[in-house]
Design a protein around this motif. Structure first.
Motif, PDB file in Angstrom:
ATOM      1  N   SER A  65       0.897  -1.121  -0.021  1.00 33.56           N
ATOM      2  CA  SER A  65      -0.039  -0.009  -0.061  1.00 33.56           C
ATOM      3  C   SER A  65       0.908   1.288  -0.051  1.00 33.56           C
ATOM      4  O   SER A  65       0.268   2.309  -0.605  1.00 33.56           O
ATOM      5  CB  SER A  65      -0.950  -0.089   1.183  1.00 33.56           C
ATOM      6  OG  SER A  65      -0.115  -0.090   2.479  1.00 33.56           O
ATOM      7  N   SER A  66       2.124   1.185   0.515  1.00 27.51           N
ATOM      8  CA  SER A  66       2.877   2.410   0.718  1.00 27.51           C
ATOM      9  C   SER A  66       3.552   2.794  -0.785  1.00 27.51           C
ATOM     10  O   SER A  66       3.686   3.950  -0.984  1.00 27.51           O
ATOM     11  CB  SER A  66       3.946   2.065   1.443  1.00 27.51           C
ATOM     12  OG  SER A  66       5.026   1.049   0.922  1.00 27.51           O
ATOM     13  N   GLN A  69      -0.168   5.088  -2.670  1.00 30.23           N
ATOM     14  CA  GLN A  69      -1.001   6.081  -2.325  1.00 30.23           C
ATOM     15  C   GLN A  69      -1.265   7.386  -3.165  1.00 30.23           C
ATOM     16  O   GLN A  69      -0.854   7.189  -4.252  1.00 30.23           O
ATOM     17  CB  GLN A  69      -0.339   6.608  -0.950  1.00 30.23           C
ATOM     18  CG  GLN A  69      -0.261   5.588  -0.036  1.00 30.23           C
ATOM     19  CD  GLN A  69       0.422   6.038   1.380  1.00 30.23           C
ATOM     20  OE1 GLN A  69       1.122   7.246   1.484  1.00 30.23           O
ATOM     21  NE2 GLN A  69       0.535   5.301   2.529  1.00 30.23           N
ATOM     22  N   TRP A  75      -7.404   0.684  -3.470  1.00 26.97           N
ATOM     23  CA  TRP A  75      -6.940  -0.623  -2.932  1.00 26.97           C
ATOM     24  C   TRP A  75      -8.102  -1.404  -2.774  1.00 26.97           C
ATOM     25  O   TRP A  75      -9.049  -1.272  -2.101  1.00 26.97           O
ATOM     26  CB  TRP A  75      -6.462  -0.064  -1.679  1.00 26.97           C
ATOM     27  CG  TRP A  75      -5.239   0.605  -1.635  1.00 26.97           C
ATOM     28  CD1 TRP A  75      -4.551   1.207  -2.653  1.00 26.97           C
ATOM     29  CD2 TRP A  75      -4.620   1.379  -0.341  1.00 26.97           C
ATOM     30  NE1 TRP A  75      -3.308   2.023  -2.529  1.00 26.97           N
ATOM     31  CE2 TRP A  75      -3.662   2.204  -1.055  1.00 26.97           C
ATOM     32  CE3 TRP A  75      -4.851   1.471   0.904  1.00 26.97           C
ATOM     33  CZ2 TRP A  75      -2.629   3.064  -0.194  1.00 26.97           C
ATOM     34  CZ3 TRP A  75      -4.117   2.235   1.616  1.00 26.97           C
ATOM     35  CH2 TRP A  75      -3.015   3.065   1.203  1.00 26.97           C
ATOM     36  N   GLU A  83      -9.509   4.180   3.566  1.00 28.77           N
ATOM     37  CA  GLU A  83      -8.510   5.146   2.852  1.00 28.77           C
ATOM     38  C   GLU A  83      -9.353   5.906   1.943  1.00 28.77           C
ATOM     39  O   GLU A  83      -8.628   7.079   1.550  1.00 28.77           O
ATOM     40  CB  GLU A  83      -7.271   4.610   2.283  1.00 28.77           C
ATOM     41  CG  GLU A  83      -6.679   3.368   3.217  1.00 28.77           C
ATOM     42  CD  GLU A  83      -5.713   4.273   4.079  1.00 28.77           C
ATOM     43  OE1 GLU A  83      -5.529   5.523   3.879  1.00 28.77           O
ATOM     44  OE2 GLU A  83      -5.500   4.035   5.226  1.00 28.77           O
ATOM     45  N   TRP A  89      -5.464  12.712   5.769  1.00 28.33           N
ATOM     46  CA  TRP A  89      -4.414  12.422   6.675  1.00 28.33           C
ATOM     47  C   TRP A  89      -4.111  13.262   8.202  1.00 28.33           C
ATOM     48  O   TRP A  89      -4.288  14.486   7.920  1.00 28.33           O
ATOM     49  CB  TRP A  89      -2.902  12.178   6.157  1.00 28.33           C
ATOM     50  CG  TRP A  89      -2.894  11.421   4.846  1.00 28.33           C
ATOM     51  CD1 TRP A  89      -3.079  10.122   4.514  1.00 28.33           C
ATOM     52  CD2 TRP A  89      -3.366  12.123   3.423  1.00 28.33           C
ATOM     53  NE1 TRP A  89      -3.320   9.720   3.139  1.00 28.33           N
ATOM     54  CE2 TRP A  89      -3.380  10.914   2.352  1.00 28.33           C
ATOM     55  CE3 TRP A  89      -3.422  13.196   2.910  1.00 28.33           C
ATOM     56  CZ2 TRP A  89      -3.465  11.027   1.150  1.00 28.33           C
ATOM     57  CZ3 TRP A  89      -3.692  13.585   1.590  1.00 28.33           C
ATOM     58  CH2 TRP A  89      -3.759  12.388   0.955  1.00 28.33           C
ATOM     59  N   ASP A 601      -9.384  13.443  -0.619  1.00 27.32           N
ATOM     60  CA  ASP A 601      -8.124  13.774  -0.010  1.00 27.32           C
ATOM     61  C   ASP A 601      -7.728  15.203  -0.108  1.00 27.32           C
ATOM     62  O   ASP A 601      -7.821  15.709  -1.029  1.00 27.32           O
ATOM     63  CB  ASP A 601      -6.934  12.906  -0.589  1.00 27.32           C
ATOM     64  CG  ASP A 601      -7.061  11.349  -0.196  1.00 27.32           C
ATOM     65  OD1 ASP A 601      -7.751  11.267   0.862  1.00 27.32           O
ATOM     66  OD2 ASP A 601      -6.703  10.638  -1.013  1.00 27.32           O
TER      67      ASP A 601
END
Length: 629
Positions: A65-66, A69, A75, A83, A89, A601
């Motif tokens: 997952s890193s 992003q 995902w 997410e 964040w 986001d």
């Protein structure tokens, strides 16, 4: 019986000593002393290997997952849907503050320096490697945290009750970058100038680190003016604008040493000119005479060090153990790859009349595109491990009715069919069904094509590339652009684009910030670099502005560095069903936003640098808090 044997054995040990004190004073036979360890090259290397294994990466194949992003992918794992349902964040995201690791590297260097038995060349190389790893971690810290205390010797508490001598203030952000750059410069000639060494530090690895660090520092100095509140009065955050050109020159000079062959024989990977997409994919797993890779974290099967990236992300249908499908690349990324003529164009899914274009083969939609697209992404109709993916969302009838299913490969009665027919692919996409291609795509980069790589009992030994020659070229291009040397920048970028099959060369007048940013976006997708590009250019708060996206946002301004990317979109293939029609069985495509994507986001100004934990601030009043938090 076990207890008796233990007593007998212990008695035998006692019988070999003449007194209790002699027994207690014996040196253990299974523990090596410090002096012996640091006088034997093999033992020094074993200590060093542990420090290498603890190298900090932002993205890594050990944490899939890193690498995916910031809406370059969706995902497809039910436990991760959150997410895409939040608004961003916390301030502590991406932070690191491991002074235990720094202390161990300092101890390693101090003890190594005291060695009296090592060959001078061996000792110098080991020292350089330790310093490389220490500088690498300081680079990791400054990218995430800003200025941090630079501590270059081990510290020990004396149990006096007064720990104030162990408190250090933060160095400025510029001082930390200067330290990383200076260390790379000082150690590089004690490291081998060999392109055959990949998993240990080399002269090229030191220069690549220097080039990247100097480029980042130059960007922060130049573009930090666009976010003046992202700074601290003591310089712990922020670099003076006056220093930008100096850093860019250092970045360019370091990169050119590698480009000119002064650190080993490196070049772009080009073993399959007949299929440049396969060629691009192979550079990440081909360990045989790979001229592009400079520094990696390596893995080896049956060694205790392997990873499950392929298990987690391979196409689900027909996979070993029917496992995979987690990283679903977003249409946002997919359509960013230019045509081979070098044009930004949305994928052609509709004609001028607004009707869907029909394709004989689903892969035809992606023809005539930058070869890096299919070297990075598994598109509908393409193959992996000699098996064609089965990615399609349903059948569409002549009247526009869509018939699909809620399980992979489901069959249904369809008007005009002689019986039940398959109405959805075995790879999906089915909205909300995890481990399927919910955006219509799977990831290809870092996938292992070897048999068994998708089995939990085997796993994969594909390495994780930390520095490679293409980055060196694009770092040099960016530094040259920032220094007003556009012709040189175009030359370096064209070398990378040519390897991708793009036929139209860029000229000096084509080079601008958007071009620089775009080239990095498509070349380094899923390599852990994109996030730091957004941060150092101070555009993360613009790209991730918290506003939900519409299809027009997706399709417009392709190639614009500040284009909104707050949500991942997908592209679903449908099979046209109209028996007797010459187009029966052809393919059409529709843009979708996965229903699990409900948030947008938002990158706040306080996210540019990660929050320093409160316990650190409490224990050391000399540490100042990061801004906007």
């Amino acid at each position: 019986m076990k207890k008796l044997l233990y007593i007998l054995s212990f008695s035998a040990l006692l019988g070999s000593c003449t007194s209790d004190s002699e027994f207690l004073d014996r040196e253990p036979t299974n523990i090596l002393g410090q002096e012996e360890t640091f006088n034997r090259p093999d033992l020094v290397l074993s200590v060093l290997a542990d420090l290498y294994n603890r190298y900090y990466d932002f993205g890594t194949v050990e944490d899939w997952s890193s690498l995916a992003q910031f809406n370059v992918a969706f995902w497809s794992e039910a436990g991760r849907y959150g997410e895409f349902q939040n608004g961003g964040w916390g301030y502590g995201a991406w932070g690191t503050w491991d002074y235990g690791y720094i202390r161990e590297m300092n101890l390693f260097l101090e003890r190594l320096e005291q060695s009296t038995e090592l060959e001078a060349s061996e000792q110098a190389r080991f020292m350089a490697e330790g310093r490389f790893l220490r500088a690498s971690y300081y680079f990791t810290m400054v990218k995430r945290m800003g200025g941090v205390p630079i501590i270059l010797e081990s510290k020990t508490y004396d149990f006096s009750g007064d720990a104030t001598y162990l408190r250090f203030p933060r160095n400025t952000e510029a001082e930390v970058y200067d330290f990383v750059i200076a260390e790379a410069e000082e150690i590089m000639n004690d490291l081998p100038a060999s392109a055959d060494v990949k998993s240990r530090a080399t002269k090229a690895a030191a220069l690549a680190m220097k080039a990247r660090a100097a480029l980042y520092a130059g960007s922060i100095a130049k573009y930090g003016q666009n976010t003046p509140s992202v700074s601290l009065p003591g310089g712990e955050i922020g670099i003076p604008a006056s220093r930008a050109d100096g850093y860019y020159q250092q970045a360019l000079s370091a990169a050119q040493q590698i480009i000119d062959g002064n650190a080993g024989n490196y070049s772009l990977y080009l073993k399959d000119e007949a299929n440049l997409s396969n060629n691009f994919a192979a550079l990440f797993y081909d360990k045989s005479n790979n001229p592009e890779v400079i520094f990696v974290e390596d893995f080896m099967l049956q060694s205790g060090k392997a990873h499950g990236f392929t298990i987690a992300n391979q196409p689900r249908f027909g996979a070993e153990e029917e496992e995979g499908g987690r990283i679903n690349p977003a249409l946002n990324l997919v359509q960013s790859f230019e045509t081979l003529e070098g044009e930004y164009k949305p994928l052609p899914i509709m004609d001028g009349s607004g009707d869907y274009i029909l394709y004989d083969d689903p892969q035809d939609l992606f023809a005539n595109r930058d070869a890096r697209l299919e070297g990075t992404v598994i598109v509908p109709g393409s193959t992996f491990k000699d098996r064609e993916t089965d990615i399609w969302a349903g059948v569409q009838l002549k009247d526009g009715t869509v018939i699909s299913g809620d399980s992979r490969g489901q069959q249904k009665e369809v008007p005009g069919s002689d019986g039940p027919i398959q109405v959805v692919g075995f790879d999906g996409p089915i909205d909300g069904v995890e481990f399927t291609a919910q955006t219509g795509f799977y990831i290809r980069k870092y996938q292992d094509p070897k048999a068994g790589s998708g089995q939990r009992g085997v796993r994969s030994d594909v390495w994780f590339v930390r520095y490679r020659f293409a980055e060196v070229l694009l770092n040099a291009a960016e530094a040259a652009f920032e220094l007003g040397q556009n012709e040189l920048a175009a030359n370096y970028i064209n070398r990378v684009r040519s390897r991708a099959g793009i036929t139209t060369e860029l000229t000096a007048t084509d080079i601008n910030f958007n071009r620089i940013a775009h080239e990095r976006y498509v070349e380094f997708a899923f390599e852990g670099l994109h996030f730091f590009d957004l941060k150092r250019w101070r555009i993360a708060d613009k790209v991730l502005d918290g506003i939900s996206m519409e299809v027009d946002d997706l399709l417009s301004n392709i190639g614009d560095a500040t284009k909104r990317r707050t949500q991942p979109y997908g592209l679903w293939p449908y099979k046209y069903f109209n028996p007797g029609d010459p187009n029966n069985g052809d393919w059409l495509f529709k843009i979708v936003k996965p229903n699990r994507v409900t948030g947008a986001d938002r990158f706040q100004l306080g996210n540019y640098y990660s929050e320093i934990n409160q316990d650190i601030l409490t224990n050391n009043p000399l540490i100042v808090r990061n801004p906007n938090q």
